[in-house]
Design an enzyme around this catalytic site. Structure first.
Site, PDB file in Angstrom:
ATOM      1  CG  HIS A  93      -1.773  -1.095   1.473  1.00 57.05           C
ATOM      2  ND1 HIS A  93      -1.725  -1.868   2.622  1.00 57.05           N
ATOM      3  CD2 HIS A  93      -2.756  -1.623   0.702  1.00 57.05           C
ATOM      4  CE1 HIS A  93      -2.638  -2.826   2.534  1.00 57.05           C
ATOM      5  NE2 HIS A  93      -3.272  -2.694   1.382  1.00 57.05           N
ATOM      6  CG  HIS A  95       1.004   3.271   4.588  1.00 55.89           C
ATOM      7  ND1 HIS A  95       0.429   2.930   5.790  1.00 55.89           N
ATOM      8  CD2 HIS A  95       1.001   2.138   3.839  1.00 55.89           C
ATOM      9  CE1 HIS A  95       0.103   1.645   5.777  1.00 55.89           C
ATOM     10  NE2 HIS A  95       0.452   1.133   4.607  1.00 55.89           N
ATOM     11  CG  HIS A 111      -4.123   1.857   3.819  1.00 51.90           C
ATOM     12  ND1 HIS A 111      -5.006   0.884   3.441  1.00 51.90           N
ATOM     13  CD2 HIS A 111      -3.103   1.204   4.416  1.00 51.90           C
ATOM     14  CE1 HIS A 111      -4.538  -0.294   3.794  1.00 51.90           C
ATOM     15  NE2 HIS A 111      -3.377  -0.126   4.391  1.00 51.90           N
ATOM     16  CG  HIS A 119      -8.949  -1.411   2.709  1.00 57.36           C
ATOM     17  ND1 HIS A 119      -7.772  -1.035   2.106  1.00 57.36           N
ATOM     18  CD2 HIS A 119      -8.955  -2.762   2.724  1.00 57.36           C
ATOM     19  CE1 HIS A 119      -7.100  -2.118   1.777  1.00 57.36           C
ATOM     20  NE2 HIS A 119      -7.788  -3.173   2.146  1.00 57.36           N
ATOM     21  CG  HIS A 128      -7.940   3.415   1.649  1.00 55.55           C
ATOM     22  ND1 HIS A 128      -7.392   2.588   2.602  1.00 55.55           N
ATOM     23  CD2 HIS A 128      -9.099   3.877   2.177  1.00 55.55           C
ATOM     24  CE1 HIS A 128      -8.188   2.542   3.652  1.00 55.55           C
ATOM     25  NE2 HIS A 128      -9.229   3.311   3.422  1.00 55.55           N
ATOM     26  CG  ASP A 131      -6.853   0.405  -0.660  1.00 58.88           C
ATOM     27  OD1 ASP A 131      -6.077   0.447   0.306  1.00 58.88           O
ATOM     28  OD2 ASP A 131      -8.092   0.512  -0.548  1.00 58.88           O
ATOM     29  CG  HIS A 170       0.921  -4.300   5.088  1.00 62.47           C
ATOM     30  ND1 HIS A 170       0.718  -3.748   6.325  1.00 62.47           N
ATOM     31  CD2 HIS A 170       0.700  -3.319   4.190  1.00 62.47           C
ATOM     32  CE1 HIS A 170       0.369  -2.479   6.183  1.00 62.47           C
ATOM     33  NE2 HIS A 170       0.348  -2.188   4.894  1.00 62.47           N
ATOM     34  NE  ARG A 187       1.901   0.186   9.213  1.00 65.91           N
ATOM     35  CZ  ARG A 187       1.469   1.432   9.203  1.00 65.91           C
ATOM     36  NH1 ARG A 187       2.330   2.434   9.046  1.00 65.91           N
ATOM     37  NH2 ARG A 187       0.189   1.699   9.367  1.00 65.91           N
TER      38      ARG A 187
END
Length: 197
Positions: A93, A95, A111, A119, A128, A131, A170, A187
């Protein structure tokens, strides 16, 4: 003496009023630094390319390098991420903050979500701006990254500009449903989108 003082004051007032005039300037062309970054209501990318150098987070051995280029409706990320478990699937993702300083990369915030959307999955309804589709590691623990983020731009400073934001890999796959993170776990790598041209 009084007459000449009144004449001077009148002249100063006249100059001041002409400086405050609402007559538009004849120089209306925007400079390079103030050129608009929108076409209608949609912001457009101004940068041509960026890179992301992913460094390990949360004690992992995950790292990689990605290229970022604008596309018609967002940005495209491509490259490789290594140090993953063979055959594993991972969320990736964009952020909200370009800060990877925390050991667990929590400094990158949530995000990137300039539209305030729930999401979700790119190409399947609301999601998002940060995403993207999951990545999958091969038998050597290397994932070939080929993903899109839609509804965002690269450069220009618009509210949906991803330049300077962090990319996070992730520990788990994104389920594309659980709010607000897709149940993607910790993360394991973090890097900042850095414009190169």
């Amino acid at each position: 003496m009084k007459t000449s003082l009144n004449a001077v004051l009148f002249a100063v007032a006249a100059v001041g009023l002409s400086a405050c005039s609402s007559t538009p300037s004849t120089d209306t062309a925007p400079s390079a630094s103030t050129a608009t970054t929108t076409t209608g209501t949609a912001a457009v990318s101004t940068a041509k390319a960026a890179v992301v150098n992913l460094a390990s987070a949360s004690g992992s051995l995950v790292s990689g390098r990605l290229s970022v280029v604008p596309m018609k409706d967002g940005v495209h990320l491509a490259g490789e991420v290594g140090g993953l478990s063979p055959g594993s699937t991972h969320a990736i993702h964009i952020h909200e903050k370009g800060d990877c300083s925390a050991a667990d990369a929590s400094s990158a915030g949530g995000h990137f979500n300039p539209a305030g959307a729930p999401h979700g999955k790119v190409g399947s309804g609301a999601h998002h701006g940060g995403d993207m589709d999951n990545i999958v590691a091969n038998a050597e623990g290397v994932a070939k990254v080929d993903v899109h983020a839609s509804g965002v731009t690269l450069g220009g400073g618009a509210v949906n500009d991803v330049a300077g934001k962090a990319v996070i890999v992730h520990a788990a796959a994104d389920d594309y449903r659980t709010q607000p993170t897709g149940n993607a776990g910790g993360r394991v790598a973090c890097g900042v989108i850095t414009v190169t041209q």
